[in-house]
Design an enzyme around this catalytic site. Structure first.
Site, PDB file in Angstrom:
ATOM      1  N   GLY A  66       0.812  -1.216   0.000  1.00  0.00           N
ATOM      2  CA  GLY A  66       0.000   0.000   0.000  1.00  0.00           C
ATOM      3  C   GLY A  66       0.840   1.257   0.000  1.00  0.00           C
ATOM      4  O   GLY A  66       0.384   2.309  -0.432  1.00  0.00           O
ATOM      5  N   ASN A 114      -8.016   4.583   5.994  1.00  0.00           N
ATOM      6  CA  ASN A 114      -7.954   4.786   4.547  1.00  0.00           C
ATOM      7  C   ASN A 114      -9.053   4.018   3.852  1.00  0.00           C
ATOM      8  O   ASN A 114      -9.445   2.939   4.288  1.00  0.00           O
ATOM      9  CB  ASN A 114      -6.566   4.394   3.994  1.00  0.00           C
ATOM     10  N   PHE A 118      -7.768   0.498  -3.759  1.00  0.00           N
ATOM     11  CA  PHE A 118      -6.806   0.016  -4.768  1.00  0.00           C
ATOM     12  C   PHE A 118      -6.621   0.945  -5.955  1.00  0.00           C
ATOM     13  O   PHE A 118      -6.811   0.532  -7.106  1.00  0.00           O
ATOM     14  CB  PHE A 118      -7.213  -1.347  -5.364  1.00  0.00           C
ATOM     15  N   SER A 179      -8.704  -6.424   1.885  1.00  0.00           N
ATOM     16  CA  SER A 179      -8.930  -4.978   1.945  1.00  0.00           C
ATOM     17  C   SER A 179     -10.418  -4.726   2.157  1.00  0.00           C
ATOM     18  O   SER A 179     -11.259  -5.322   1.471  1.00  0.00           O
ATOM     19  CB  SER A 179      -8.488  -4.317   0.647  1.00  0.00           C
ATOM     20  N   ASN A 181     -11.894  -2.063   1.351  1.00  0.00           N
ATOM     21  CA  ASN A 181     -12.312  -0.954   0.493  1.00  0.00           C
ATOM     22  C   ASN A 181     -12.688  -1.343  -0.932  1.00  0.00           C
ATOM     23  O   ASN A 181     -13.008  -0.477  -1.733  1.00  0.00           O
ATOM     24  CB  ASN A 181     -11.207   0.112   0.473  1.00  0.00           C
ATOM     25  N   THR A 182     -12.611  -2.614  -1.262  1.00  0.00           N
ATOM     26  CA  THR A 182     -13.112  -3.096  -2.548  1.00  0.00           C
ATOM     27  C   THR A 182     -14.355  -3.925  -2.234  1.00  0.00           C
ATOM     28  O   THR A 182     -14.260  -4.903  -1.497  1.00  0.00           O
ATOM     29  CB  THR A 182     -12.045  -3.951  -3.269  1.00  0.00           C
ATOM     30  N   LYS A 221      -2.942 -12.666   2.511  1.00  0.00           N
ATOM     31  CA  LYS A 221      -3.076 -11.589   3.506  1.00  0.00           C
ATOM     32  C   LYS A 221      -4.510 -11.544   4.015  1.00  0.00           C
ATOM     33  O   LYS A 221      -5.454 -11.417   3.228  1.00  0.00           O
ATOM     34  CB  LYS A 221      -2.689 -10.248   2.875  1.00  0.00           C
ATOM     35  N   ASN A 250      -4.375  -7.203   7.625  1.00  0.00           N
ATOM     36  CA  ASN A 250      -4.742  -5.973   6.921  1.00  0.00           C
ATOM     37  C   ASN A 250      -5.363  -4.994   7.938  1.00  0.00           C
ATOM     38  O   ASN A 250      -5.308  -5.247   9.141  1.00  0.00           O
ATOM     39  CB  ASN A 250      -5.739  -6.313   5.797  1.00  0.00           C
TER      40      ASN A 250
END
Ligand SMILES: Cc1cc2nc3c(=O)[nH]c(=O)nc-3n(C[C@H](O)[C@H](O)[C@H](O)COP(=O)(O)O)c2cc1C
Length: 340
Positions: A66, A114, A118, A179, A181-182, A221, A250
């Protein structure tokens, strides 16, 4: 020194400060003299090499995914002492990520939220940055993920493409399924979904191992927010499909005891507020796998003591990101001294 620079950096928008530091690393990376100068200025110790998943790492600390998403700054980062750099997450096609602002400093909590989503220059750009050959002198991990607009049922194809694309360049590959955020990405951590995905990834990896005649460990991960049952499922999928190890963890979607005004921003939380949760996860993984699964510990490592505690809990290597923002570039050296 960083005590003087940090207030200036913190006056900048987080992404602007990040871009400036990455540019500096990119510049340092272009000249071996600049790299040697930075090493000397910071008094970076050599460290003790360590074997992990069949690879020899110069020391136990690396940069988490990241920070260097497109593979521009990793050469410079090694001059801060890091023995490995995990670049990415890279997606097959370029994508912009979420609208800004999407990174927030929670200064009172020594944390960051955050929701980058991606942003990636895509595989072509990363390949151009890496050049045709595998870099020496540092262990390079490449963290791979799916494009946002690739349906979940077709996600395996994205990861497969990236394995074939980057096996030549990578010392190890990290499969990012964690993640927040996706949309729906973390569903790929569920036992059956993960097992299906990893079969595809490991098959592609094995083909590349045959072709290239060297080992290419695959690590997965995972998120710190898995329930006990979900963790069991994920670990079964990981250990049952020829994966070499885990990267834990993560960022978290939990929000416990935060003081900053940004606490309710959406996204993944990292830094000091993640330390306890992430450390507990390592403990848990180590116990559930009876210490047989190699672990990279990441999440809220803000000091050499945090790093040592993670190694004591069963990790062989550690990674930092948010610690770098709050403690500065001397953190790698501190960790190397304490863990060699
Ligand atoms: C701004 C930012 C961007 C990140 N992007 C990625 C990413 O692209 N892929 C990934 O696997 N992890 C990503 N992470 C997660 C970190 O690699 C790390 O797992 C997490 O931040 C916990 O470690 P830390 O507390 O040391 O930051 C990102 C973290 C931050 C703060």
């Amino acid at each position: 020194m960083y005590d003087l620079i940090r207030p200036l950096l913190f006056k900048l928008e987080p992404e602007v400060a990040h871009a400036a530091s990455l540019k500096a690393m990119q510049l340092v990376g272009t000249s071996s003299m600049a790299q040697a100068m930075v090493r000397t200025m910071l008094g970076v110790p050599r460290g003790q090499p360590v074997d992990f998943c069949g690879l020899r790492f110069p020391n136990r600390v690396g940069v988490a995914a990241g920070y260097d998403k497109d593979g521009q700054g990793w050469r410079g980062l090694t001059s801060l002492g890091f023995g490995h750099v995990e670049i990415g997450t890279v997606t097959p096609r370029p994508q912009a990520g979420n609208p800004k602002p999407r990174v927030f400093r929670l200064v009172e909590d020594r944390s960051v939220i955050n929701r980058m989503g991606f942003p990636s220059g895509g595989a072509d750009l990363m390949e151009r940055h890496l050049g045709p050959d595998r870099p020496g002198g540092v262990v390079l991990g490449i963290n791979i993920g799916k494009n946002k607009d690739t349906p979940l049922e077709e996600a395996a194809g994205d990861y497969e493409t990236l394995v074939y694309r980057f096996a030549t360049h990578a010392d190890y590959l990290a499969v990012n399924v964690s993640s927040p955020n996706t949309p729906n990405l973390r569903r790929l951590q569920h036992r059956d979904a993960l097992s299906g995905l990893l079969k595809t990834v490991v098959k592609a990896r094995d083909a590349e191992v045959q072709r290239l005649g060297r080992q290419i460990p695959v690590l997965v991960k995972i998120a710190p927010d898995l329930t006990d049952e979900q963790l069991d499922g994920a670990l079964d999928a990981i250990t049952g499909n020829g994966v070499n190890g885990v990267i834990a963890t993560n960022t978290t979607i939990a929000r416990d005891g935060l003081r900053s005004r940004f606490a309710s921003e959406k996204g993944g939380l990292s830094g000091a507020a993640l330390t306890t949760r992430s450390a507990a996860m390592i403990d848990d993984i180590w116990k559930r796998t009876e210490g047989k699964l190699p672990i990279i510990g990441v999440g809220g490592i803000m000091s050499a003591d945090d790093a040592k505690a993670r190694l004591d809990a069963g990790a062989t290597l550690v990674q930092v990101y948010t610690g770098l923002i709050y403690q500065g570039p001397g953190l790698a050296g501190e960790i190397i001294r304490a863990t060699s």
